[in-house]
Design a protein around this motif. Structure first.
Motif, PDB file in Angstrom:
ATOM      1  N   VAL A 168      -1.785 -27.324  20.398  1.00 22.78           N
ATOM      2  CA  VAL A 168      -2.299 -26.568  21.540  1.00 22.78           C
ATOM      3  C   VAL A 168      -2.072 -25.058  21.334  1.00 22.78           C
ATOM      4  O   VAL A 168      -1.487 -24.372  22.183  1.00 22.78           O
ATOM      5  CB  VAL A 168      -1.675 -27.038  22.876  1.00 22.78           C
ATOM      6  N   ARG A 338     -13.991 -23.839  31.658  1.00 17.03           N
ATOM      7  CA  ARG A 338     -13.363 -24.936  32.418  1.00 17.03           C
ATOM      8  C   ARG A 338     -13.611 -26.277  31.747  1.00 17.03           C
ATOM      9  O   ARG A 338     -12.760 -27.168  31.819  1.00 17.03           O
ATOM     10  CB  ARG A 338     -13.855 -24.937  33.858  1.00 17.03           C
ATOM     11  N   VAL A 341     -10.927 -26.268  29.012  1.00 20.63           N
ATOM     12  CA  VAL A 341      -9.589 -26.527  29.564  1.00 20.63           C
ATOM     13  C   VAL A 341      -9.532 -27.971  30.074  1.00 20.63           C
ATOM     14  O   VAL A 341      -8.521 -28.672  29.900  1.00 20.63           O
ATOM     15  CB  VAL A 341      -9.264 -25.523  30.699  1.00 20.63           C
ATOM     16  N   LEU A 344      -8.859 -30.455  27.481  1.00 23.59           N
ATOM     17  CA  LEU A 344      -7.425 -30.458  27.142  1.00 23.59           C
ATOM     18  C   LEU A 344      -6.674 -31.381  28.109  1.00 23.59           C
ATOM     19  O   LEU A 344      -5.816 -32.175  27.700  1.00 23.59           O
ATOM     20  CB  LEU A 344      -6.912 -29.022  27.264  1.00 23.59           C
ATOM     21  N   ALA A 345      -7.027 -31.272  29.397  1.00 23.16           N
ATOM     22  CA  ALA A 345      -6.383 -32.120  30.412  1.00 23.16           C
ATOM     23  C   ALA A 345      -6.721 -33.586  30.172  1.00 23.16           C
ATOM     24  O   ALA A 345      -5.871 -34.476  30.303  1.00 23.16           O
ATOM     25  CB  ALA A 345      -6.837 -31.693  31.805  1.00 23.16           C
ATOM     26  N   TYR A 347      -7.441 -34.922  27.345  1.00 21.42           N
ATOM     27  CA  TYR A 347      -6.726 -35.367  26.148  1.00 21.42           C
ATOM     28  C   TYR A 347      -5.268 -35.704  26.490  1.00 21.42           C
ATOM     29  O   TYR A 347      -4.717 -36.690  26.022  1.00 21.42           O
ATOM     30  CB  TYR A 347      -6.771 -34.263  25.086  1.00 21.42           C
ATOM     31  N   ARG A 348      -4.698 -34.861  27.346  1.00 19.37           N
ATOM     32  CA  ARG A 348      -3.318 -35.111  27.764  1.00 19.37           C
ATOM     33  C   ARG A 348      -3.218 -36.470  28.473  1.00 19.37           C
ATOM     34  O   ARG A 348      -2.320 -37.266  28.178  1.00 19.37           O
ATOM     35  CB  ARG A 348      -2.870 -33.998  28.710  1.00 19.37           C
ATOM     36  N   GLY A 387     -11.904 -20.094  31.545  1.00 27.34           N
ATOM     37  CA  GLY A 387     -11.618 -21.283  32.346  1.00 27.34           C
ATOM     38  C   GLY A 387     -10.499 -21.070  33.338  1.00 27.34           C
ATOM     39  O   GLY A 387     -10.368 -21.811  34.311  1.00 27.34           O
ATOM     40  N   TYR A 388      -9.675 -20.067  33.108  1.00 26.05           N
ATOM     41  CA  TYR A 388      -8.546 -19.807  34.012  1.00 26.05           C
ATOM     42  C   TYR A 388      -8.880 -18.775  35.088  1.00 26.05           C
ATOM     43  O   TYR A 388      -8.076 -18.537  35.978  1.00 26.05           O
ATOM     44  CB  TYR A 388      -7.344 -19.279  33.219  1.00 26.05           C
TER      45      TYR A 388
ATOM     46  N   ARG B 153       3.366 -28.695  25.736  1.00 28.85           N
ATOM     47  CA  ARG B 153       2.267 -27.814  25.304  1.00 28.85           C
ATOM     48  C   ARG B 153       1.008 -28.017  26.139  1.00 28.85           C
ATOM     49  O   ARG B 153       0.224 -27.102  26.326  1.00 28.85           O
ATOM     50  CB  ARG B 153       1.925 -28.095  23.842  1.00 28.85           C
ATOM     51  N   PHE B 154       0.828 -29.227  26.625  1.00 26.75           N
ATOM     52  CA  PHE B 154      -0.396 -29.514  27.372  1.00 26.75           C
ATOM     53  C   PHE B 154      -0.363 -28.964  28.797  1.00 26.75           C
ATOM     54  O   PHE B 154      -1.316 -29.138  29.540  1.00 26.75           O
ATOM     55  CB  PHE B 154      -0.695 -31.018  27.346  1.00 26.75           C
ATOM     56  N   ALA B 157      -3.273 -27.076  30.096  1.00 25.85           N
ATOM     57  CA  ALA B 157      -4.423 -27.685  30.776  1.00 25.85           C
ATOM     58  C   ALA B 157      -4.326 -27.510  32.285  1.00 25.85           C
ATOM     59  O   ALA B 157      -5.260 -27.826  33.008  1.00 25.85           O
ATOM     60  CB  ALA B 157      -4.496 -29.171  30.434  1.00 25.85           C
ATOM     61  N   TRP B 159      -3.998 -25.222  35.829  1.00 25.25           N
ATOM     62  CA  TRP B 159      -4.643 -23.982  36.235  1.00 25.25           C
ATOM     63  C   TRP B 159      -3.627 -22.873  36.368  1.00 25.25           C
ATOM     64  O   TRP B 159      -2.449 -23.117  36.577  1.00 25.25           O
ATOM     65  CB  TRP B 159      -5.417 -24.181  37.542  1.00 25.25           C
ATOM     66  N   ALA B 160      -4.129 -21.659  36.255  1.00 28.95           N
ATOM     67  CA  ALA B 160      -3.261 -20.493  36.406  1.00 28.95           C
ATOM     68  C   ALA B 160      -2.905 -20.335  37.875  1.00 28.95           C
ATOM     69  O   ALA B 160      -3.427 -21.047  38.725  1.00 28.95           O
ATOM     70  CB  ALA B 160      -4.004 -19.261  35.916  1.00 28.95           C
TER      71      ALA B 160
END
Lengths: 522, 386
Positions: A168, A338, A341, A344-345, A347-348, A387-388, B153-154, B157, B159-160
């Motif tokens: 990551v 988004r 990102v 990534l979520a 995948y987690r 995305g943030y 690390r994830f 994913a 949000w800020a």
């Protein structure tokens, strides 16, 4: 009410900016004066004249006073990447850390070893060895600037890397792409040449003070002769590299260019605003942010793309998109970011559920060697940082700050060229001592040189906002998670400490200048 | 060639270099030790100048080693950098402040117009001399005793906004001050501070040609050295009996292992030999110093480097978690899961080939200007001095 974390982000930005501003009070003089002192010592080495030895030692003493505090603030800067920007350190440490380590191994030891010989080696080592040490100190200082600027350039224009889904983070794939990116090369040349100009103006200004007081006239005149010629050459090079910077920024950071020009509506044959009044909130009225302006027609297009008819996008085009010129809206970039990102979520979650099928599918998306991976990385991951973001308008930096910083920097730079040329000419014609107004102007130009130099960095760094790393990571996810009150306390602690040290530095410097060089030998 | 330089090899290689830089840093803390001891060794203004000019000529080397240590750690093990520095915020910030004070104090202390007066800058040197090594030792001890952090690390994913996207999180609001709650961290901090003072005294005996200074340095060295030995032996015995975190080489899963560090020495006998040699050299230097030998610093210095090198290798090699997490065992950092990529480690390995060259020119330059010890006469002659 913004969250405590976002307040931490703001205080961390303030603290980093504070440290960088203080650091940059000292570094340019170190970079340039190191070279000037080395040239003076070379003259001593070649002529054997006691005059040049005394002159070298005088400027070397001022170099030493300035050097220590630059080292102190530099230490804080390096470690603040870890203490205040921990997410940033993880996300890009694989790329960003390497130049910092190389800077330590290659440049800092060179600088600190030979600076000791430079100060303590007079009479203990041969003249040749001493001269070599002075040059190596200057080389070390400038090499350290090279590596930290390579690191900074990478934040402005991340190249030579790819995203690793397992760790990551972004990982380096080409060292030379990082080290020799156009932004890095240009940033180094522009920064170093401007630092040399600042140091030359410092030497000219201090020497002018001696001439006004009719003290140390020979040293002052010779120093001016050297520094004005040196400064003039590098001021012209600063202008040339600055022009090149504009062209590079137009390609890699168009929003920075639009903001510093306060250009809301883009267009073909865009004019360059020489000066004007920017609305303090940076918002447009009737499509204009600047009022009472003086423009040079088509000049911005020429400077940006070397073409008088070239299209230069404005803030509105970059935020809301412009289909005609193929500019994607920020809202679209945010949607794509988004997705990245979100993957990534996903995948987690798949990892936690041990869902191998989903994991394999997502791994393929992040694999640049497959066609689908190449497409996903280009179409979605390239906008990861978006995305943030919460709104497209967040991508607009502080327009008034950028607009005025740019004009202070460029205006002052033009003035330096004229001043150094005039000083060189009158000194060459042996008429400088009569021009007392010019000598006074030289003294007052010293603070202006610092202001211009700081304005350049304000433009570069505030112009990068909201990004910590352009397009990949906004500052709002880059900071460490520490209470905002803690960073607020350390901000004021550093402010008090650095200010106290700056006061001491200025006090010592003024006293040493008033004292002048060591007495002449009989 | 490239095949031989595997990721695993480079992780070990870079941990070795980090350990070596850390070891050299602890040795170079003799500058801090000399500053701390100055108040006992120097009783007049001239003596103070003599002592501080002797230590002052080396301060930049210590400082640069600290900076390079930080930079190399960042480049080779960025996850440690982001976890420890961003988490143990107060401790690292305090360490930085200590070193900032030092950087200007030497150059400014006796310069006219320094605004705050010589006493202020001398106080800066004392603060740096005492607190610098103490805090560094305390912070380094957490490589063995652990710290309350989690790493995921994830989290990126998330949000800020609330900080949930931060991958390394600290589990307590103390942000590093929690290290002080473990007495063993303070014991190592005290050991490092006392070792620095011991080495500082030995350095002054070597670098200042003055009977009075040498005699006082010798007398000052002994209590510091005895204090160091007591603290260090206690800490070492405790370490060898402690439960450490081990990583399964195949899966990377972390588990607790009693006597982990003792096992490490048994598994890596060459590290045990280096540790033993280092400890014996330091002990010998104390004996030599007490007998008034000028050469004690060479034994003390080389012994320190070997000892610290062995301890840091013991912390990171042999599948050991070099930064144990006290709240989530699987978050503990090992050199295998916290390093930079193979590509970056390779690039930096090439750069590291410069290190012998750097060491050679440092040695050559210092020999050229430091052949003779500092004397009162040299200070009276003028020239650049602190």
């Amino acid at each position: 009410m913004i969250s405590d974390y976002l307040q931490t982000v703001d205080w961390s930005r303030a603290q980093f900016a504070l440290t960088a501003v203080y650091h940059w009070f000292f570094v340019p003089l170190t970079l340039g004066l190191g070279v000037l002192v080395a040239i003076m010592e070379t003259l001593y080495y070649r002529t054997g004249e006691e005059f040049w030895r005394r002159t070298t030692r005088f400027w070397m003493r001022l170099f030493g006073i300035n050097f220590a505090i630059g080292v102190a603030t530099g230490l804080i800067l390096e470690f603040e990447f870890g203490t205040n920007w921990s997410n940033y350190s993880h996300f890009v440490g694989d790329i960003f850390g390497a130049p910092l380590a190389i800077e330590g191994i290659m440049a800092f030891f060179l600088e600190t070893t030979f600076i000791a010989v430079m100060f303590f080696g007079w009479g203990k080592v041969s003249r040749g060895f001493h001269l070599a040490s002075t040059w190596l100190t200057a080389l070390g200082a400038n090499l350290s600037a090279l590596w930290i600027l390579v690191a900074n350039a990478w934040m402005q224009h991340p190249v030579g890397c790819s995203f690793n889904l397992q760790t990551v983070r972004n990982e380096m794939t080409s060292f030379w792409d990082v080290a020799l990116s156009p932004v890095a090369v240009n940033k180094f040349l522009h920064t170093v040449t401007s630092a040399f100009t600042l140091a030359a103006l410092f030497v000219v200004g201090v020497s002018a003070w001696y001439l006004l007081r009719r003290r140390e006239e020979r040293m002052a005149r010779k120093s001016i002769a050297l520094a004005s010629a040196f400064g003039l050459v590098f001021a012209l090079l600063t202008a040339a590299t600055g022009d090149q910077s504009g062209a590079v920024i137009a390609r890699v950071q168009p929003m920075k260019l639009a903001a510093m020009e306060a250009l809301y509506e883009g267009g073909q044959g865009a004019p360059l605003t020489v000066i004007g009044w920017v609305r303090p909130d940076g918002r447009p009225v009737n499509g204009e942010i600047v009022r009472y302006k003086i423009d040079i027609p088509r000049m911005l297009s020429v400077m940006s793309f070397r073409d008088a008819d070239a299209y230069v996008p404005g803030i509105r085009d970059l935020v809301y998109g412009n289909a005609k010129y193929g500019i994607m809206s920020t809202a679209e970039k945010m949607a794509r970011g988004r997705v990245a990102v979100g993957e990534l979520a996903r995948y987690r979650a798949a990892k936690e559920a041990d869902d191998r099928e989903t994991m394999t599918a997502i791994e393929a998306e992040f694999d640049a060697s497959t066609p689908e991976g190449e497409e996903f990385l280009r179409e979605y991951f390239a906008y990861f940082g978006y995305g943030y973001l919460e709104s497209p308008e967040q991508t607009v930096p502080n327009v008034p700050l950028l607009f005025y910083s740019f004009r202070v920097m460029v205006g002052a730079g033009m003035f330096f060229i004229l001043l150094l040329a005039a000083v060189w000419w009158f000194n060459h014609r042996d008429r400088l001592a009569e021009k007392r107004w010019l000598l006074r102007l030289c003294i007052w130009t010293i603070p202006l040189a610092y202001l211009a130099s700081q304005a350049g960095w304000a433009l570069a760094e505030a112009g990068r906002q909201p990004w910590a790393i352009q397009d990949l990571m906004p500052v709002s996810v880059a900071a460490s998670r520490i209470p905002s009150a803690s960073v607020c306390v350390t901000f004021f602690l550093f402010l008090a400490l650095f200010s106290a040290l700056l006061a001491a530095e200025i006090g010592i410097m003024l006293r040493q200048i008033a004292k002048g060089p060591e007495p002449e030998k009989e | 060639m490239n095949m031989l330089i595997s990721l695993q090899f480079l992780q070990h290689y870079w941990w070795f270099l980090i350990a070596l830089l850390g070891a050299l840093l602890v040795f170079l803390l003799f500058v801090q030790g000399g500053q701390a001891a100055a108040r006992w060794i120097a009783r007049s203004e001239e003596e103070r100048n003599l002592v501080l000019n002797a230590t002052g000529r080396k301060w930049e080397l210590t400082f640069t080693t600290l900076v390079t240590f930080g930079g190399a750690f960042f480049a080779s093990f960025p996850l440690f950098y982001s976890t420890s520095f961003g988490g143990a915020f107060y401790v690292w910030t305090a360490i930085l402040l200590c070193f900032v004070l030092q950087a200007v104090a030497y150059e400014y202390r006796r310069k006219p117009g320094n605004v705050w007066g010589a006493r202020t800058f001398d106080a800066f040197l004392t603060i740096n001399g005492v607190l610098g090594p103490l805090l560094l030792g305390t912070a380094v001890s957490t490589l063995f005793t652990g710290a309350p952090f989690t790493v995921d690390r994830f989290n990126l994913a998330e949000w800020a906004g609330e900080g949930d996207a931060v991958i390394s999180q600290w589990a307590t609001p103390w942000h590093g001050l929690d290290a002080l709650a473990n007495g063993w961290n303070i014991v190592l901090g005290a050991a490092v501070a006392l070792l620095a003072m011991t080495l500082g005294c030995q350095y002054l005996m070597n670098s200042v040609a003055d009977e009075t200074i040498a005699c006082r340095a010798r007398r000052c060295m002994l209590p510091a050295a005895l204090g160091f030995v007591a603290c260090f032996v206690a800490w070492l015995v405790r370490l060898l009996c402690a439960v450490g975190y081990a990583a399964d080489p195949a899966t990377g899963t972390i588990h607790a292992e009693p006597y982990k560090y003792l096992h490490n020495l048994a598994a890596m006998p060459y590290v045990a030999v280096v540790l033993l040699a280092g400890v014996l050299l330091v002990l010998r230097s104390i004996r030599m110093g007490w007998r008034g030998s000028r050469k004690a610093i060479w034994f003390g210095g080389s012994g320190t480097v070997l000892t610290v090198l062995a301890l840091l290798l013991c912390a990171g090699w042999n599948h050991t978690a070099y930064y144990p997490s006290l709240v989530d065992m699987q978050s503990s950092l090992t050199i295998a899961d916290s390093s930079s990529s193979l590509f970056t480690l390779r690039v930096m390995a090439w750069v590291s080939l410069l290190i012998p060259f750097v060491a050679a020119y440092i040695w050559y330059a210092w020999r050229a200007i430091d052949r003779r010890p500092l004397t009162r006469d040299e200070l009276r002659e003028g020239g650049h001095q602190y």
